[in-house]
Design an enzyme around this catalytic site. Structure first.
Site, PDB file in Angstrom:
ATOM      1  N   HIS A 151     -45.590  -0.510  30.071  1.00  0.00           N
ATOM      2  CA  HIS A 151     -46.517  -0.825  31.163  1.00  0.00           C
ATOM      3  C   HIS A 151     -47.664   0.172  31.282  1.00  0.00           C
ATOM      4  O   HIS A 151     -48.776  -0.204  31.649  1.00  0.00           O
ATOM      5  CB  HIS A 151     -45.760  -0.938  32.488  1.00  0.00           C
ATOM      6  N   ASP A 152     -47.416   1.433  30.991  1.00  0.00           N
ATOM      7  CA  ASP A 152     -48.465   2.449  31.133  1.00  0.00           C
ATOM      8  C   ASP A 152     -48.895   3.044  29.799  1.00  0.00           C
ATOM      9  O   ASP A 152     -49.417   4.157  29.750  1.00  0.00           O
ATOM     10  CB  ASP A 152     -47.980   3.577  32.057  1.00  0.00           C
ATOM     11  N   LYS A 166     -52.253   4.801  29.144  1.00  0.00           N
ATOM     12  CA  LYS A 166     -52.585   6.159  29.600  1.00  0.00           C
ATOM     13  C   LYS A 166     -52.876   7.108  28.447  1.00  0.00           C
ATOM     14  O   LYS A 166     -53.395   8.212  28.672  1.00  0.00           O
ATOM     15  CB  LYS A 166     -51.447   6.716  30.454  1.00  0.00           C
ATOM     16  N   HIS A 191     -56.711   2.370  32.285  1.00  0.00           N
ATOM     17  CA  HIS A 191     -55.505   2.382  31.453  1.00  0.00           C
ATOM     18  C   HIS A 191     -54.865   0.999  31.350  1.00  0.00           C
ATOM     19  O   HIS A 191     -54.200   0.693  30.354  1.00  0.00           O
ATOM     20  CB  HIS A 191     -54.499   3.409  31.979  1.00  0.00           C
ATOM     21  N   HIS A 236     -49.856  -5.349  35.846  1.00  0.00           N
ATOM     22  CA  HIS A 236     -48.939  -4.817  36.855  1.00  0.00           C
ATOM     23  C   HIS A 236     -49.655  -4.068  37.972  1.00  0.00           C
ATOM     24  O   HIS A 236     -49.017  -3.660  38.950  1.00  0.00           O
ATOM     25  CB  HIS A 236     -47.864  -3.921  36.197  1.00  0.00           C
ATOM     26  N   HIS A 237     -50.985  -3.900  37.851  1.00  0.00           N
ATOM     27  CA  HIS A 237     -51.764  -3.336  38.960  1.00  0.00           C
ATOM     28  C   HIS A 237     -52.581  -4.407  39.675  1.00  0.00           C
ATOM     29  O   HIS A 237     -53.363  -4.073  40.583  1.00  0.00           O
ATOM     30  CB  HIS A 237     -52.688  -2.219  38.460  1.00  0.00           C
ATOM     31  N   ASP A 290     -42.171  -0.899  39.655  1.00  0.00           N
ATOM     32  CA  ASP A 290     -42.939   0.308  39.345  1.00  0.00           C
ATOM     33  C   ASP A 290     -43.276   1.078  40.618  1.00  0.00           C
ATOM     34  O   ASP A 290     -43.082   2.296  40.696  1.00  0.00           O
ATOM     35  CB  ASP A 290     -44.216  -0.107  38.604  1.00  0.00           C
TER      36      ASP A 290
END
Length: 504
Positions: A365-366, A369, A394, A424-425, A453
């Site tokens: 998911h990240d 970054k 990101h 997811h954001h 999250d």
């Protein structure tokens, strides 16, 4: 009517217990009792293909309908036209062909009043197979007509059984092709093979053991404690030379694949029908290809899992809390997905694959970054607006990386990981980033990971914040349901947390 033969009773079995071929069923439909008696006398000792003939009698079309419903295997019908009505026989023909949908039974029309049903008109209008005036029907002609009808019926039934058998083979191949584990595949193959052949007692899939004896790797039907010596010998011989072996009570055929040791399918029971052998061998041939495809799938799946873990490790170098965070995140995401499925929510999206994939895919998911400068990523304290704008990149970076990596595959860990990374954001009310998606426009995997999250991130310390109390986190999730989060996902997560959340 010519030479008369004395009628003899038939038997479907014998004192030695050996199963005999079942008799051919011929239905006599006529309101004249003498016609029934004469037909039985003339054809009473008739056999065809080593099977005797058994007669059923009906004296009205109504009785005939009952017998046809009771005995679906009737091969031929000797049918009068004029019975309780002038066209009772012709109406029965229509009932058989159109209402019952029976195209196999052979219909020989016999009439003592040809004027009531002219031959040319009847043949053209009704689906019958022969037309005989009773006045011309000698014993020899009756015998010839009956044999021709049985032979025609036999051919039609053989063709139909072959067609149905091929359909079962194709259905079995499709079913096996959807299985994604070797034990499931082998068990499914044994079960389908047992259902494909006649009177199978047990179906066994065997490989060669180190002691020179076959080893059972999957089975269906009655369990086999120990293989008879002659069957074990047939299995080992077939595994050695790849050639099938068929007997009266057992059959062995081999599955040969490109890069694995062969397996042998053994069927016990029978006696098998004539058409069983080619169907079973065809199924095994397709199953061998299916096993090769399954191994390729497993290798591809292992490669994808390795890629996911490698990308996850890459992200860990950039974020010191990622390692533990993604493990917890994957556990919660999987639990939420399974709870939603148990509720029959999102039936068009939530399936076994989704539930099995989201946990590992959430690791990514990240991953975006990796493109964020350390000064921003590890800044102790809140980010300013400019830094926040960079940080928000990101999501798009992660989606882009993973979409390039998955190479157009829309059904894998990397594909779902790309969806999660870039969604997811997003927020349920459309105020999120990077694309401002709203409601069901946000991929379901992204909506699930968003809840998991935020819950885990708030519950644990980060460089820029302290850990929240769990009561505060749950209050926030409830307050943000419908604005930040999908309320259905929040409700499912609260149920999961209540049931499985001890020691969060």
């Amino acid at each position: 009517m010519g030479d008369l033969l004395e009628f003899a009773a038939e038997s479907e079995g014998s004192a030695d217990g050996v199963r005999r071929n079942p008799p051919w069923l011929i239905l006599i439909v006529d309101d004249d009792h003498e016609v029934h008696a004469i037909t039985r006398v003339v054809l009473g000792e008739m056999t065809f293909e080593e099977r005797p003939v058994r007669f059923l009698s009906a004296y009205t079309a109504k009785q005939a309908r009952s017998l046809l419903a009771e005995h679906p295997g009737i091969a031929a019908i000797l049918l009068d036209v004029v019975m309780e009505t002038d066209d009772a026989g012709l109406r029965l023909v229509r009932h058989i062909r159109e209402e019952m949908g029976n195209r196999q039974i052979r219909i020989i029309l016999r009439t003592g009043q040809p004027g009531q049903a002219p031959e040319r008109q009847v043949i053209a209008t009704y689906d019958i197979n022969d037309y005989k005036a009773k006045s011309e029907l000698t014993a020899q002609k009756l015998y010839t007509a009956a044999v021709a009808a049985l032979r025609s019926y036999q051919h039609i039934v053989t063709i139909e059984r072959g067609r149905q058998g091929l359909e079962r083979v194709m259905d079995a191949s499709d079913h096996l092709g959807g299985l994604r584990s070797r034990p499931q595949f082998l068990a499914g193959l044994a079960g389908r093979a047992a259902a494909l052949a006649t009177d199978v007692r047990s179906a066994l899939l065997c490989g060669a053991g180190e002691d020179g004896r076959p080893v059972i790797v999957a089975e269906a039907g009655l369990p086999v404690e120990e293989l008879p010596a002659e069957v074990a010998a047939d299995l080992m011989a077939a595994l050695a030379d790849g050639q099938p072996r068929w007997g009266t009570r057992n059959g062995v055929t081999v599955l040969r694949s490109r890069d694995a040791e062969p397996l042998a399918l053994c069927l016990l029971g029978g006696p098998f029908a004539e058409g069983d052998r080619p169907l079973v061998e065809l199924l095994c041939g397709k199953a061998a290809v299916g096993l090769d495809n399954l191994r390729l799938y497993e290798r591809l799946n292992r490669a994808q899992v390795a890629t996911v873990h490698a990308l996850g490790k890459l992200a860990e170098y950039k974020d010191e809390v990622t390692g533990d965070h993604v493990k917890r995140l994957g556990r919660w995401a999987t639990a939420i997905a399974r709870e939603l499925r148990a509720r029959d929510a999102f039936p068009g999206e939530l399936d076994d694959w989704f539930c099995d994939t989201i946990g590992l895919a959430s690791v990514l998911h990240d991953v975006g970054k990796v493109g964020i400068p350390d000064a921003i990523l590890r800044k102790p304290g809140r980010l300013d607006e400019a830094e926040m704008a960079v940080m928000r990149d990101h999501a798009s970076i992660g989606g882009s990386i993973l979409r390039d990596a998955c190479g157009g595959d829309h059904h894998g860990y990397l594909s779902m990981g790309a969806e999660i990374a870039e969604s997811h954001h997003e927020k349920f009310d459309g105020s999120g980033y990077p694309r401002g998606l709203a409601g069901d426009g946000i991929p379901l995997a992204g909506r699930i990971v968003a809840v998991a999250d935020v819950f885990d991130a708030l519950l644990h310390r980060r460089p820029y914040k302290k850990a929240w109390d769990i009561a505060e986190v749950l209050d926030l999730l409830r307050a943000e349901a419908g604005s930040h989060f999908d309320p259905r996902v929040v409700d499912a997560f609260l149920t999961v947390l209540e049931r499985d959340g001890a020691g969060v």
